[in-house]
Design a protein around this motif. Structure first.
Motif, PDB file in Angstrom:
ATOM      1  N   THR A 168      -6.975 -37.517 -15.490  1.00 47.89           N
ATOM      2  CA  THR A 168      -7.619 -37.744 -14.194  1.00 47.89           C
ATOM      3  C   THR A 168      -6.783 -37.059 -13.124  1.00 47.89           C
ATOM      4  O   THR A 168      -5.569 -37.286 -13.048  1.00 47.89           O
ATOM      5  N   THR A 169      -7.414 -36.221 -12.315  1.00 52.64           N
ATOM      6  CA  THR A 169      -6.667 -35.519 -11.263  1.00 52.64           C
ATOM      7  C   THR A 169      -6.364 -36.468 -10.098  1.00 52.64           C
ATOM      8  O   THR A 169      -6.995 -37.507  -9.930  1.00 52.64           O
ATOM      9  N   LYS A 246      -9.951 -31.520  -3.830  1.00 51.64           N
ATOM     10  CA  LYS A 246     -10.829 -32.613  -4.271  1.00 51.64           C
ATOM     11  C   LYS A 246     -11.260 -33.399  -3.050  1.00 51.64           C
ATOM     12  O   LYS A 246     -10.432 -33.731  -2.198  1.00 51.64           O
ATOM     13  N   THR A 247     -12.512 -33.682  -2.973  1.00 48.57           N
ATOM     14  CA  THR A 247     -12.995 -34.417  -1.807  1.00 48.57           C
ATOM     15  C   THR A 247     -13.965 -35.498  -2.247  1.00 48.57           C
ATOM     16  O   THR A 247     -14.623 -35.374  -3.272  1.00 48.57           O
ATOM     17  N   ALA A 261     -16.375 -34.051  -5.201  1.00 50.45           N
ATOM     18  CA  ALA A 261     -16.345 -32.709  -5.772  1.00 50.45           C
ATOM     19  C   ALA A 261     -14.900 -32.313  -5.974  1.00 50.45           C
ATOM     20  O   ALA A 261     -14.027 -32.698  -5.200  1.00 50.45           O
ATOM     21  N   SER A 262     -14.648 -31.551  -7.027  1.00 50.14           N
ATOM     22  CA  SER A 262     -13.289 -31.064  -7.194  1.00 50.14           C
ATOM     23  C   SER A 262     -13.307 -29.633  -7.732  1.00 50.14           C
ATOM     24  O   SER A 262     -14.233 -29.227  -8.430  1.00 50.14           O
ATOM     25  N   ALA A 263     -12.317 -28.890  -7.330  1.00 51.41           N
ATOM     26  CA  ALA A 263     -12.153 -27.521  -7.813  1.00 51.41           C
ATOM     27  C   ALA A 263     -10.709 -27.391  -8.241  1.00 51.41           C
ATOM     28  O   ALA A 263      -9.794 -27.787  -7.509  1.00 51.41           O
ATOM     29  N   THR A 292     -10.436 -22.644 -15.015  1.00 50.66           N
ATOM     30  CA  THR A 292     -11.140 -23.022 -13.785  1.00 50.66           C
ATOM     31  C   THR A 292     -12.056 -24.190 -14.086  1.00 50.66           C
ATOM     32  O   THR A 292     -12.685 -24.235 -15.142  1.00 50.66           O
ATOM     33  N   ASN A 293     -12.129 -25.096 -13.145  1.00 50.91           N
ATOM     34  CA  ASN A 293     -12.880 -26.317 -13.388  1.00 50.91           C
ATOM     35  C   ASN A 293     -13.500 -26.765 -12.064  1.00 50.91           C
ATOM     36  O   ASN A 293     -12.769 -27.036 -11.114  1.00 50.91           O
ATOM     37  N   TYR A 294     -14.828 -26.766 -11.998  1.00 52.75           N
ATOM     38  CA  TYR A 294     -15.519 -27.268 -10.793  1.00 52.75           C
ATOM     39  C   TYR A 294     -16.382 -28.463 -11.196  1.00 52.75           C
ATOM     40  O   TYR A 294     -17.130 -28.367 -12.165  1.00 52.75           O
TER      41      TYR A 294
END
Lengths: 693, 246
Positions: A168-169, A246-247, A261-263, A292-294
């Protein structure tokens, strides 16, 4: 107002303020009470409905932010080295590493799909030969959950016959306290062995009450380290740059309804050994790897409605390596080439809470889709392009999965967790794929699998739980297994899913107030036997490249024991695994040594200090010839001692600073873990200093 | 006219009826518990702003507390007539020898505490315990002075960390995935013994409210107040979270 009443109010303000800023405060002082160091008391979020580790009817380990920070790990393998039943396999640098759980998993390609990795719920997968399987930086995460055994497959991953590792980020809310609108955290780290450095900056913002934003950037670099003999181990560098944005927007007042959303991106660009895993050849190659991960997600707890608690997400994920200046075999493998794994994934999951008669239900229902494109153009020195290779075919895989898991509470003592997962996948060969050698047009393959399970937890007393599970789990073959061919070997269109029948039993014991008022003792034992049929194995005959002939048994045990009093804590984690081919009786070479990890620490709240010792003890382990069963090599046992210290000044000019100092392998012992292809680091001092503003 | 048998039946019936009333009242009331005290003086340490920020009812500063029942009807659990729940109803003269009193949210009916003569409000029959600062804030503090706020803050931090160490998530609540935040306030004497404690904001789950009080009870003695925080007793409020997310 009398002056002395005024004075009283001042004291009032101060005391009340501190006592009430509970969440922020708890985070800061997490390490200041020894009982917070207990691992089995942690919350597990990825098993359907959240629960505490000791109440979970399977073997699980949770690493939280404190554990991750304390490990000061350069790679995911380093981060998980203390987790029972989990071993890094293959190489030791950022690229080239794989994970092994319960004797399954290598840094090579196909068998890695038995260990499922997810990041924020997005499944990661990479089969790049000699490059490892997961490209990321431990710094990006606040939480890692390791669920051992196939019963975690129901909710989290197709064919996780070994287990799943869920990352988990970090979130902005982890750094914003109370009404803070902005927080900044900076961190710098140094690793003595290999001259490693880490720089990390996190900005957490709350521009409006309903909006959180986290921006993070990390840069890590190091040279190759030296082993206990003082020899430089190549390749062993942990390098890479990473960023996370991340927002989360909270819809409405309660925090249960949000859109997020996260990038995330991790990249490394360096000269590497062609074989990062085993350094089998001295040839070098330049690799630019980008992961890369969106993700866009929607969570709605539907406050007041027990039937709905929805989490939905859609993700784009790509693991790509651009390889140039290949010195190894530029003619046959391509002088430069690209390895890309693009996936688009969607998932929607709902948890309902309801009653039927005397039974309480927590029902999880989910749908998941996964579309993977695997591309591997290879360019020769003269500019001709080949797509893929005989052992690395291009192709597409589409998969849809449905899963249902119910957690049923029967009375005060019995919990039943039945679940089933259905997977349907379609594999399509890509350009450059043939039936045999370079002839024949391969066809698509459709596969499906049903994986049911039942887990039971019974509370014998308020302190003792016993649990068990039975699971039948099927792993669908992947592109590599279906479309790999040889000059004379055909592709393997008739492969059936690999099947695991896993039996697991265990018991746990938890007691508070054993010797003193607030001390705590936790014990958990898990014993398992995992029988495989239709084991997918590579053949050397002239028929298909892969067959289902195999039968195998993996059996083992994990024990976790921990005790904490106010100032003191100690933890032990033990694991043992056996695994062998049932047809030949020969043990597999992916079985780690028996391992015991011990930690003992002392916490001094008044100084903000925590310090301790960590020991890693691994037994002797043999590798065997798969054909004759004779011992082919032996790894010696090793005892490694480490010391650690965490200091968080509670007041003064240094308040808000956190200092972590690890002195690893203090006796500079030379050792090489059994599943590792390269020796481990000798004596190493790691220091990180962080400051939150 | 009244035979002993009838009296027995009437008494028994009355006890049952009143017990049922009490149980009903207790189940619907936010949980409150307090220890009786003699002449300990109060320094109320609550302010409205922070308390509201954290969702804690600030009874001392609000004319109408958000949890009116808790303030206006202290529950019978704190009655000296319920000795089973209060092993140490009065602080002993020698603080170091005082056994830690157990605090109890009145989930269960206190034995014999309901008087048959006061069926509608059983708690009224008991001597009013000091269960909320609002009831005692009129008392003049004997000595109230303040040290530096930094000092107070670090003391409060120590108290909080100490209390948190005694938090036990009730197993059945945990199993049922019941989560919540419990606001509570309490007063301590100079030896760190708890004089009174009450729930200021119920989690809605009796087991969690009780667990908050159990935590306080088990945490005794609390760190002693620093000497520059004057007063014979200190009141503090806080929030404990029983959560199943991270």
């Amino acid at each position: 107002m009398s002056p002395f009443k005024h004075a009283r109010l001042m004291a009032t303000t101060a005391l009340t303020l501190c006592l009430l800023s509970a969440p922020a405060f708890a985070q800061e002082t997490n390490n200041l009470d020894a009982t917070t160091q207990l691992s089995l008391g942690k919350i597990v979020v990825s098993t359907g409905k959240e629960k505490v580790a000791i109440d979970t009817p399977q073997s699980v380990t949770v690493l939280d932010q404190e554990d991750i920070d304390n490990a000061q790990a350069g790679t995911v393998g380093d981060l998980l080295e203390d987790v029972a039943g989990v071993d890094a396999a293959g190489g030791v640098s950022s690229l080239g590493q794989g994970l092994n759980i319960r004797g399954m998993g290598t840094a090579l390609s196909e068998s890695d799909s038995r260990v499922v990795f997810t990041i924020d719920g997005v499944t990661k997968f990479f089969e790049g030969y000699r490059m490892g399987s997961l490209f990321t930086d431990p710094e990006l995460y606040k939480r890692v959950e390791v669920l051992r055994g196939p019963s975690s497959s129901t909710v989290y991953g197709t064919g996780a016959l070994a287990g799943t590792v869920n990352f988990t980020t970090k979130d902005a809310s982890d750094f914003l306290k109370g009404d803070d609108r902005f927080a900044l955290r900076t961190k710098a780290g140094y690793v003595s062995n290999g001259d490693g450095t880490l720089a990390s900056v996190i900005a957490a913002l709350k521009p409006t009450e309903n909006l959180d934003l986290l921006i993070m950037a990390n840069s890590r670099s190091s040279d190759d380290y030296q082993d206990g003999n003082g020899d430089t181990v190549s390749p062993s560098q942990a390098s890479g740059a990473s960023a996370l944005v991340k927002t989360r927007y909270y819809i409405g007042g309660d925090r249960q309804h949000s859109l997020w959303a996260s990038a995330q991106k991790w990249r490394s660009d360096s000269w590497q050994m062609y074989d990062q895993q085993a350094a089998a050849f001295p040839s070098m190659v330049r690799r630019q790897t980008e992961d890369t991960n969106y993700v866009i997600g929607y969570d709605n707890g539907f406050a007041g409605n027990d039937w709905l608690d929805v989490k939905a997400q859609i993700a784009f994920d790509e693991s790509a390596t651009d390889q140039t200046d290949n010195e190894f075999a530029p003619t046959s493998l391509g002088y430069s080439s690209q390895y890309t794994y693009k996936t688009v994934q969607a998932k929607i999951e709902n948890v309902s809470t309801f009653k039927t008669g005397p039974l309480d239900h927590f029902l999880t229902v989910g749908v998941q889709t996964y579309d993977q494109q695997r591309r591997n153009p290879r360019y020769s020195l003269t500019g001709t392009v080949t797509n893929g290779a005989t052992t690395h075919p291009e192709g597409d895989m589409n998969r849809i999965s449905l899963y249902v898991q119910d957690e049923i509470l029967v009375g005060d003592k019995l919990t039943l967790i039945p679940g089933v997962r259905y997977d349907k996948s379609k594999l399509k060969p890509g350009a450059g794929t043939y039936v045999v050698g370079s002839t024949g047009t391969p066809s698509d393959v459709d596969l499906d699998a049903v994986s049911p399970k039942l887990a039971v937890l019974y509370a014998v007393t308020s302190r003792i739980n016993v649990f068990g599970s039975l699971s039948h789990t099927e792993r669908l073959p992947i592109l590599d297994e279906i479309y790999t061919r040889g000059a004379a070997q055909t592709i393997s269109l008739n492969l059936k899913p690999e099947v695991s029948e896993n039996k697991e039993i265990g018991a746990s014991y938890a007691q508070r107030g054993l010797f003193t008022g607030n001390d705590a003792l936790n014990l958990k034992l898990t014993v398992y036997q995992n029988d495989f049929t239709n084991l997918i194995t590579r053949t050397s005959n002239t028929a298909a490249a892969y067959t289902n002939v195999g039968e195998a048994r993996y059996a083992g045990a994990e024990v976790e024991a921990e005790y904490a009093a106010r100032r003191f804590y100690t933890r032990a984690a033990y694991s043992t695994v056996n695994g062998y081919n049932k047809l030949t009786g020969i043990a597999f070479n992916t079985i780690p040594a028996e391992q015991l990890n011990l930690t003992a620490g002392w916490v001094m709240p008044e100084w903000g200090l925590s310090l301790g010792w960590r020991g890693e003890f691994a037994g002797r382990q043999n590798a065997y010839s798969a054909t004759t069963g004779a011992v082919s090599s032996t790894t010696d046992s090793h005892d490694i001692h480490n010391l650690f210290l965490t200091w968080r000044p509670q007041s003064g000019a240094l308040e808000g600073v956190d200092v972590r100092l690890n002195w690893d392998n203090i006796f500079d012992v030379y050792y090489q873990p059994h599943l590792s292809y390269l020796p481990a680091a000798g004596q190493t001092v790691r220091l990180t200093v962080g400051k939150t503003f | 006219m009244a035979s002993p048998g009838n009296i027995l039946w009437a008494t028994g019936g009355s006890v049952l009826i009143n017990g049922a009333f009490l149980a009903l009242l207790i189940l619907t009331l936010p949980k409150t518990a307090a220890l009786p005290q003699d002449d300990t003086l109060w320094v109320s340490l609550e302010t409205a702003a922070e308390a509201q920020a954290e969702g804690v009812a600030p009874p001392a500063t609000k004319p109408t507390p958000p949890v009116p029942q808790a303030a206006s009807q202290p529950v019978a659990a704190s009655s000296p007539q319920a000795p089973a729940q209060l092993p140490s109803p009065k602080p002993a003269p020698k603080p170091t020898e005082t056994p830690a009193p157990a605090l109890a949210a009145p989930d269960k009916k206190p034995a014999n505490s309901a008087s048959p003569t006061a069926p509608a409000a059983p708690t009224a029959a008991t001597p009013a315990p000091i269960s909320a600062p609002v009831q005692t804030s009129a008392r003049p503090p004997a000595a109230a002075a303040s040290g530096g706020s930094k000092h107070a803050a670090s003391y409060a931090a120590r108290v909080r960390a100490h209390i948190e160490g005694f938090k036990v998530y009730p197993p059945q609540a945990r199993r049922r995935h019941q989560t919540g935040r419990v606001g509570f306030s309490f007063t301590i004497d100079r030896q760190g013994r708890i004089l009174s404690a009450r729930i200021t904001k119920s989690s809605g789950i009796p087991a969690l409210d009780q667990a908050a009080l159990d935590m306080l009870s088990a945490a005794q003695p609390l760190p002693k107040p620093p000497s520059d925080l004057a007063g014979d007793s200190l009141g503090m409020n806080s929030v404990v979270e029983f959560g199943l997310t991270e």
